[in-house]
Enzyme design. Structure first.
Site, PDB file in Angstrom:
ATOM      1  N   HIS A  29       0.978  -1.189  -0.198  1.00 50.13           N
ATOM      2  CA  HIS A  29       0.137   0.005   0.065  1.00 50.13           C
ATOM      3  C   HIS A  29       0.739   1.211  -0.042  1.00 50.13           C
ATOM      4  CE1 HIS A  29      -3.818   2.214   1.343  1.00 50.13           C
ATOM      5  NE2 HIS A  29      -3.086   3.010   1.142  1.00 50.13           N
ATOM      6  N   HIS A  31       1.616   5.507  -1.712  1.00 46.91           N
ATOM      7  CA  HIS A  31       1.363   6.535  -2.504  1.00 46.91           C
ATOM      8  C   HIS A  31       2.504   7.344  -2.916  1.00 46.91           C
ATOM      9  CE1 HIS A  31      -2.921   6.733  -0.980  1.00 46.91           C
ATOM     10  NE2 HIS A  31      -2.348   6.368   0.026  1.00 46.91           N
ATOM     11  N   LYS A 118      -9.281  -0.133  -5.880  1.00 47.13           N
ATOM     12  CA  LYS A 118      -9.352   0.686  -4.858  1.00 47.13           C
ATOM     13  C   LYS A 118     -10.750   1.161  -4.404  1.00 47.13           C
ATOM     14  CE  LYS A 118      -7.793   2.047  -0.738  1.00 47.13           C
ATOM     15  NZ  LYS A 118      -6.466   2.570  -0.579  1.00 47.13           N
ATOM     16  N   HIS A 155     -10.239   1.186   1.818  1.00 51.29           N
ATOM     17  CA  HIS A 155      -9.924   2.182   2.817  1.00 51.29           C
ATOM     18  C   HIS A 155     -11.378   2.183   3.747  1.00 51.29           C
ATOM     19  CE1 HIS A 155      -8.551   6.120   4.374  1.00 51.29           C
ATOM     20  NE2 HIS A 155      -9.549   5.955   5.067  1.00 51.29           N
ATOM     21  N   HIS A 193      -4.471  -0.771   5.768  1.00 53.88           N
ATOM     22  CA  HIS A 193      -4.230   0.016   6.883  1.00 53.88           C
ATOM     23  C   HIS A 193      -5.051  -0.050   8.142  1.00 53.88           C
ATOM     24  CE1 HIS A 193      -6.930   2.884   5.000  1.00 53.88           C
ATOM     25  NE2 HIS A 193      -6.002   3.403   4.214  1.00 53.88           N
ATOM     26  N   ASP A 269       1.446   2.841   3.603  1.00 51.27           N
ATOM     27  CA  ASP A 269       0.586   3.674   3.436  1.00 51.27           C
ATOM     28  C   ASP A 269       1.139   5.212   3.424  1.00 51.27           C
ATOM     29  OD1 ASP A 269      -1.870   5.380   2.860  1.00 51.27           O
ATOM     30  OD2 ASP A 269      -2.579   5.217   4.963  1.00 51.27           O
TER      31      ASP A 269
END
Length: 365
Positions: A29, A31, A118, A155, A193, A269
């Site tokens: 996970h 970004h 996602k 999420h 997460h 994350d």
């Protein structure tokens, strides 16, 4: 003494290890944004991890396989040219919308580079305005994902303003996750997460076919509780979504991560934001842990007396869930006290590293 330093005082005294070698891990996970920020942050992940699941919530969300392909090329171009990280592989995802078609799901599955879709409920986190308003609208896409074995990455928070922000993950389990798994029992689902005792217990105890339910856990949720944000003044660089919770929840996550249970695996994350948008009247959510992510996980496992289980959590469980081969090379961490890195410059934009304390106790060789 801040929250991290107080945990550091518990540093595992019963371990005599001076080095730890494990199979190269993956980040399930991540970004990395785009443009100058992408070019600045990607090498930090690439030197540690062999692969990473790339989040699709850019300012213009990645909703099609074609968009994912062009984003992937930009990521590949940002890898180090040679040496550590030059072979890093981005595993792309699509951003689920109310109108995603089954044909798009099939294209994604057949692409060879898209590994999940996602789910962001509208407004749940950064760049989620285009998210799903009601999972009922996604039935056809979910059926196609179940049929074609493409995982749904969730999420896990509701956005109902009447629900306290500290309870939104627990409510998500009852309102969204459990009904979804009932209606799509063969759909592969990653509860991303996780931050609560309820989530850890749910993932561990759920009646699910092998390889259909997993959960990622971040290093910052293993190391910190919500006092880190609030005690002694507001600390915006500890603010993330899902937000840090009480100590009982942190302990439950540590127990889950270090248990050896194959449903739990590493997902940082890591979420870079410009400094001026973090230190702001309405600051962005996200912790940028990428520069020393593996060291943070080692610290959390060491504090729990569970270094021997870091490899399974970091290197095996996620690969097995995604049905990908485990890495064949290794990385080595050394027990050494060092100062956490400085802020990152991305073409004159400052990205603040997650400074949980000036000193760390493991360092990637």
């Amino acid at each position: 003494m801040d929250a991290f330093q107080s945990h550091s005082a518990e540093f595992c005294a019963n371990s005599s290890r001076t080095a730890l070698t494990i199979t190269r891990p993956d980040d399930w996970h991540l970004h990395v944004r785009d443009g100058a920020i992408l070019k600045a942050v990607l090498p930090y992940t690439a030197r540690q991890f062999g692969r990473a699941i790339i989040m699709p919530n850019l300012k213009l969300p990645v909703t099609t396989t074609a968009q994912a392909g062009t984003y992937r090329h930009r990521i590949l171009a940002a890898r180090p040219v040679c040496g550590p990280g030059s072979a890093f592989e981005p595993l792309m995802t699509l951003y689920l919308t109310d109108n995603m078609s089954p044909d798009e799901v099939l294209r994604a599955r057949e692409s060879g580079f898209v590994y999940g879709v996602k789910l962001y409920l509208t407004g749940v986190t950064t760049h989620s305005k285009a998210g799903v308003t009601d999972l009922y609208h996604c039935t056809a896409a979910l059926e196609a994902m179940q049929k074609n074995g493409l995982p749904l990455l969730m999420h896990g928070e509701v956005t109902d303003p009447s629900i306290d922000i500290f309870d939104r993950e627990k409510v998500f389990i009852d309102r969204v996750l459990e009904p979804l798994r009932r209606d799509f029992p063969s759909l592969k689902v990653v509860f991303e997460h996780i931050t609560t005792l309820s989530a850890a217990q749910y993932v561990r105890d759920a009646d699910a076919a092998p390889g259909t339910l997993g959960a990622t856990i971040t290093a910052h949720h293993l190391l910190l509780n919500r006092n880190a944000i609030l005690v002694g003044g507001i600390r915006p660089h500890y603010y993330c979504l899902p937000v840090l919770k009480r100590e009982e929840h942190r302990l439950a996550l540590v127990e889950a991560a270090t248990s050896g249970h194959p449903r739990f695996f590493l997902g940082t994350d890591s979420a870079p934001h410009p400094k001026n948008l973090k230190e702001h009247a309405c600051g962005c959510a996200g912790c940028y842990t990428a520069p020393y992510a593996l060291e943070l996980y080692a610290q959390a496992f060491d504090q729990a007396g569970a270094l021997g289980r870091l490899e399974g959590f970091a290197s095996f469980h996620g690969a097995d869930f995604y049905e990908l081969p485990r890495a064949t090379d290794t990385v080595t961490l050394e027990r050494v006290t060092w100062v956490s890195p400085e802020d990152i410059d991305a073409d004159s934009t400052t990205i603040v590293s997650f400074k949980v304390g000036e000193l760390l106790h493991w360092k990637l060789h």
